[in-house]
Design a protein around this motif. Structure first.
Motif, PDB file in Angstrom:
ATOM      1  N   GLN A 249      35.482  33.249  37.352  1.00  0.00           N
ATOM      2  CA  GLN A 249      35.349  34.317  36.368  1.00  0.00           C
ATOM      3  C   GLN A 249      36.557  34.492  35.454  1.00  0.00           C
ATOM      4  N   LEU A 250      37.682  33.868  35.773  1.00  0.00           N
ATOM      5  CA  LEU A 250      38.892  34.071  34.981  1.00  0.00           C
ATOM      6  C   LEU A 250      39.592  32.725  34.742  1.00  0.00           C
ATOM      7  N   PRO A 251      40.244  32.564  33.584  1.00  0.00           N
ATOM      8  CA  PRO A 251      40.929  31.298  33.259  1.00  0.00           C
ATOM      9  C   PRO A 251      42.317  31.235  33.894  1.00  0.00           C
ATOM     10  N   VAL A 252      42.347  30.944  35.171  1.00  0.00           N
ATOM     11  CA  VAL A 252      43.572  31.034  35.953  1.00  0.00           C
ATOM     12  C   VAL A 252      44.298  29.690  36.024  1.00  0.00           C
ATOM     13  N   GLN A 253      45.635  29.737  35.889  1.00  0.00           N
ATOM     14  CA  GLN A 253      46.488  28.589  36.206  1.00  0.00           C
ATOM     15  C   GLN A 253      47.002  28.803  37.633  1.00  0.00           C
ATOM     16  N   TRP A 254      46.748  27.843  38.516  1.00  0.00           N
ATOM     17  CA  TRP A 254      47.037  28.029  39.933  1.00  0.00           C
ATOM     18  C   TRP A 254      48.367  27.403  40.346  1.00  0.00           C
ATOM     19  N   PHE A 255      49.066  28.126  41.241  1.00  0.00           N
ATOM     20  CA  PHE A 255      50.354  27.658  41.744  1.00  0.00           C
ATOM     21  C   PHE A 255      50.450  27.965  43.241  1.00  0.00           C
ATOM     22  N   ASP A 256      51.128  27.101  43.963  1.00  0.00           N
ATOM     23  CA  ASP A 256      51.353  27.284  45.394  1.00  0.00           C
ATOM     24  C   ASP A 256      52.844  27.489  45.640  1.00  0.00           C
ATOM     25  N   LEU A 257      53.256  28.736  45.670  1.00  0.00           N
ATOM     26  CA  LEU A 257      54.673  29.044  45.860  1.00  0.00           C
ATOM     27  C   LEU A 257      55.162  28.707  47.260  1.00  0.00           C
ATOM     28  N   LEU A 258      54.259  28.631  48.206  1.00  0.00           N
ATOM     29  CA  LEU A 258      54.658  28.417  49.594  1.00  0.00           C
ATOM     30  C   LEU A 258      54.945  26.955  49.905  1.00  0.00           C
ATOM     31  N   ASN A 259      54.292  26.041  49.185  1.00  0.00           N
ATOM     32  CA  ASN A 259      54.411  24.627  49.536  1.00  0.00           C
ATOM     33  C   ASN A 259      54.901  23.728  48.406  1.00  0.00           C
TER      34      ASN A 259
ATOM     35  N   GLN B  65      28.122  36.354  30.410  1.00  0.00           N
ATOM     36  CA  GLN B  65      29.288  37.107  29.967  1.00  0.00           C
ATOM     37  C   GLN B  65      30.485  36.220  29.673  1.00  0.00           C
ATOM     38  N   GLY B  66      30.698  35.184  30.502  1.00  0.00           N
ATOM     39  CA  GLY B  66      31.864  34.334  30.281  1.00  0.00           C
ATOM     40  C   GLY B  66      31.816  33.569  28.976  1.00  0.00           C
ATOM     41  N   ASP B  67      30.598  33.344  28.464  1.00  0.00           N
ATOM     42  CA  ASP B  67      30.462  32.556  27.244  1.00  0.00           C
ATOM     43  C   ASP B  67      30.348  33.401  25.986  1.00  0.00           C
ATOM     44  N   THR B  68      29.933  34.660  26.125  1.00  0.00           N
ATOM     45  CA  THR B  68      29.586  35.434  24.943  1.00  0.00           C
ATOM     46  C   THR B  68      30.602  36.506  24.582  1.00  0.00           C
ATOM     47  N   LEU B  69      31.505  36.835  25.485  1.00  0.00           N
ATOM     48  CA  LEU B  69      32.442  37.916  25.209  1.00  0.00           C
ATOM     49  C   LEU B  69      33.830  37.365  24.889  1.00  0.00           C
ATOM     50  N   GLN B  70      34.473  37.969  23.921  1.00  0.00           N
ATOM     51  CA  GLN B  70      35.828  37.586  23.559  1.00  0.00           C
ATOM     52  C   GLN B  70      36.816  38.532  24.236  1.00  0.00           C
ATOM     53  N   PRO B  71      37.913  38.007  24.773  1.00  0.00           N
ATOM     54  CA  PRO B  71      38.886  38.860  25.459  1.00  0.00           C
ATOM     55  C   PRO B  71      39.472  39.915  24.532  1.00  0.00           C
ATOM     56  N   ALA B  72      39.777  41.053  25.121  1.00  0.00           N
ATOM     57  CA  ALA B  72      40.444  42.126  24.385  1.00  0.00           C
ATOM     58  C   ALA B  72      41.953  42.018  24.525  1.00  0.00           C
ATOM     59  N   MET B  73      42.407  41.216  25.489  1.00  0.00           N
ATOM     60  CA  MET B  73      43.832  41.029  25.739  1.00  0.00           C
ATOM     61  C   MET B  73      44.185  39.543  25.652  1.00  0.00           C
TER      62      MET B  73
ATOM     63  N   PRO C  85      53.902  43.799  29.734  1.00  0.00           N
ATOM     64  CA  PRO C  85      52.980  44.323  30.760  1.00  0.00           C
ATOM     65  C   PRO C  85      52.610  43.209  31.735  1.00  0.00           C
ATOM     66  N   ILE C  86      52.755  43.486  33.028  1.00  0.00           N
ATOM     67  CA  ILE C  86      52.421  42.516  34.064  1.00  0.00           C
ATOM     68  C   ILE C  86      51.444  43.186  35.022  1.00  0.00           C
ATOM     69  N   VAL C  87      50.202  42.748  35.012  1.00  0.00           N
ATOM     70  CA  VAL C  87      49.183  43.301  35.894  1.00  0.00           C
ATOM     71  C   VAL C  87      49.163  42.466  37.168  1.00  0.00           C
ATOM     72  N   VAL C  88      49.298  43.135  38.304  1.00  0.00           N
ATOM     73  CA  VAL C  88      49.361  42.433  39.595  1.00  0.00           C
ATOM     74  C   VAL C  88      48.293  42.997  40.510  1.00  0.00           C
ATOM     75  N   GLY C  89      47.375  42.149  40.951  1.00  0.00           N
ATOM     76  CA  GLY C  89      46.361  42.671  41.858  1.00  0.00           C
ATOM     77  C   GLY C  89      45.273  41.683  42.180  1.00  0.00           C
ATOM     78  N   GLY C  90      44.393  42.117  43.081  1.00  0.00           N
ATOM     79  CA  GLY C  90      43.348  41.227  43.544  1.00  0.00           C
ATOM     80  C   GLY C  90      41.938  41.746  43.394  1.00  0.00           C
ATOM     81  N   THR C  91      41.759  42.864  42.664  1.00  0.00           N
ATOM     82  CA  THR C  91      40.409  43.404  42.470  1.00  0.00           C
ATOM     83  C   THR C  91      39.806  42.740  41.240  1.00  0.00           C
ATOM     84  N   GLY C  92      39.091  41.653  41.476  1.00  0.00           N
ATOM     85  CA  GLY C  92      38.658  40.765  40.403  1.00  0.00           C
ATOM     86  C   GLY C  92      37.852  41.409  39.311  1.00  0.00           C
ATOM     87  N   PHE C  93      36.853  42.207  39.655  1.00  0.00           N
ATOM     88  CA  PHE C  93      36.009  42.798  38.625  1.00  0.00           C
ATOM     89  C   PHE C  93      36.808  43.756  37.746  1.00  0.00           C
TER      90      PHE C  93
END
Length: 298
Positions: free
Chosen positions: A270-280, A171-179, A94-102
């Motif tokens: 709000q999310l544990p993101v690894q960031w990448f710059d595909l353009l540069n 919320q970021g400290d007290t909730l465990q991810p479901a995924m 499963p690959i979720v693609v989108g920008g609606t953060g909440f």
């Protein structure tokens, strides 16, 4: 716990293309994580991937609502969670693609609020000041960060507190991810991103965005949730004779740039993101592939 790849980032940064590439390489299926792409007939302004561009990769949660129907964060969480199980059951990723953060955060953490707004009759009957005061009594830290006039966010915070039993501010400290999720974030130089956004809006105009907006306007666009989306709401004054077309284009570009800035702020906090710059970064694509390979092998 199912493994999920989540491709996030601001508008116009290349999320859809990366999602398709990853799906091709890792036997994936794509779940749209965009709150506007669920609506039928709204294709250009929501930057949907068209069938000819999908490279045979299944795409889910596109065109599943009429424009007069609602689609909440809860609806997304329920539908996406079910799709993850189905896709994994087929032996695909499963690959979720989108920008609606909440929406993405709610899905990742497994929140089941029922509604984005708090639904107790007593609370929804309150005026803005009274609702904010109630939030301040329950979670003063959250209230201090939310303006009294931002009723939607106040209600959202109250809903999270009611549903989870935890403070909204914690919320970021007290909730465990479901995924078990790997967050791949795309970003680039701000000026380069803004240039891409402006160009995308120009391309949308050329592709017929005005006609799409007129269709929505004729279907009570000013009154429905779909009509509040960027790329559509800016046309309403033009159709009423109160704004020029050039002003509409400038307004869409400005609103899109502001939205991109808010998206980046949300994802970074709000999310544990690894960031990448595909353009540069010439190594970004290979680094993303390696990150996904390592994640799936765990």
């Amino acid at each position: 716990m199912e493994k999920v790849i989540m491709v996030v980032g601001p508008t116009a940064v290349g999320k859809s293309g990366l999602g398709i590439q990853l799906a091709q390489k890792f036997q994936g299926e794509i779940i749209s994580g965009d709150s506007m792409q669920v609506y039928r007939h709204l294709d250009i302004g929501t930057a949907k991937v068209f069938p000819a561009e999908m490279a045979g990769i299944p795409h889910h949660l596109l065109n599943i609502r009429n424009v007069d129907e609602s689609f909440s964060a809860y609806d997304f969480q329920q539908a996406a969670t079910q799709l993850v199980d189905e896709i994994a059951g087929r032996g695909h990723v499963p690959i979720v693609v989108g920008g609606t953060g909440f929406y993405l955060r709610m899905f990742w953490l497994g929140w089941t609020l029922g509604h984005e707004r708090h639904t107790d009759d007593e609370d929804t009957a309150l005026d803005d000041a009274a609702a904010w005061t109630q939030l301040h009594q329950k979670d003063p830290v959250a209230a201090a960060k939310i303006p009294v006039t931002n009723r939607r966010r106040v209600d959202r915070a109250l809903a999270v507190i009611a549903a989870t039993g935890h403070l909204f501010s914690d919320q970021g400290d007290t909730l465990q991810p479901a995924m078990d999720a790997l967050f791949i974030g795309l970003h680039t130089d701000r000026q380069q991103l803004y240039t891409r956004i402006n160009q995308r809006v120009t391309q949308m105009i050329t592709a017929g965005l005005e006609g799409e907006a007129r269709w929505l306007y004729a279907h009570d666009g000013t009154q429905v949730a779909a009509g509040k989306g960027i790329g559509y709401r800016e046309w309403w004054p033009y159709f009423a004779g109160e704004r020029t077309k050039a002003e509409v284009v400038e307004r869409i570009q400005a609103d899109s740039r502001h939205y991109a800035k808010r998206q980046l702020t949300y994802f970074r906090h709000q999310l544990p993101v690894q960031w990448f710059d595909l353009l540069n970064d010439p190594n970004a694509a290979a680094n993303i592939d390696q990150a996904v390979t390592d994640f799936l092998a765990k």
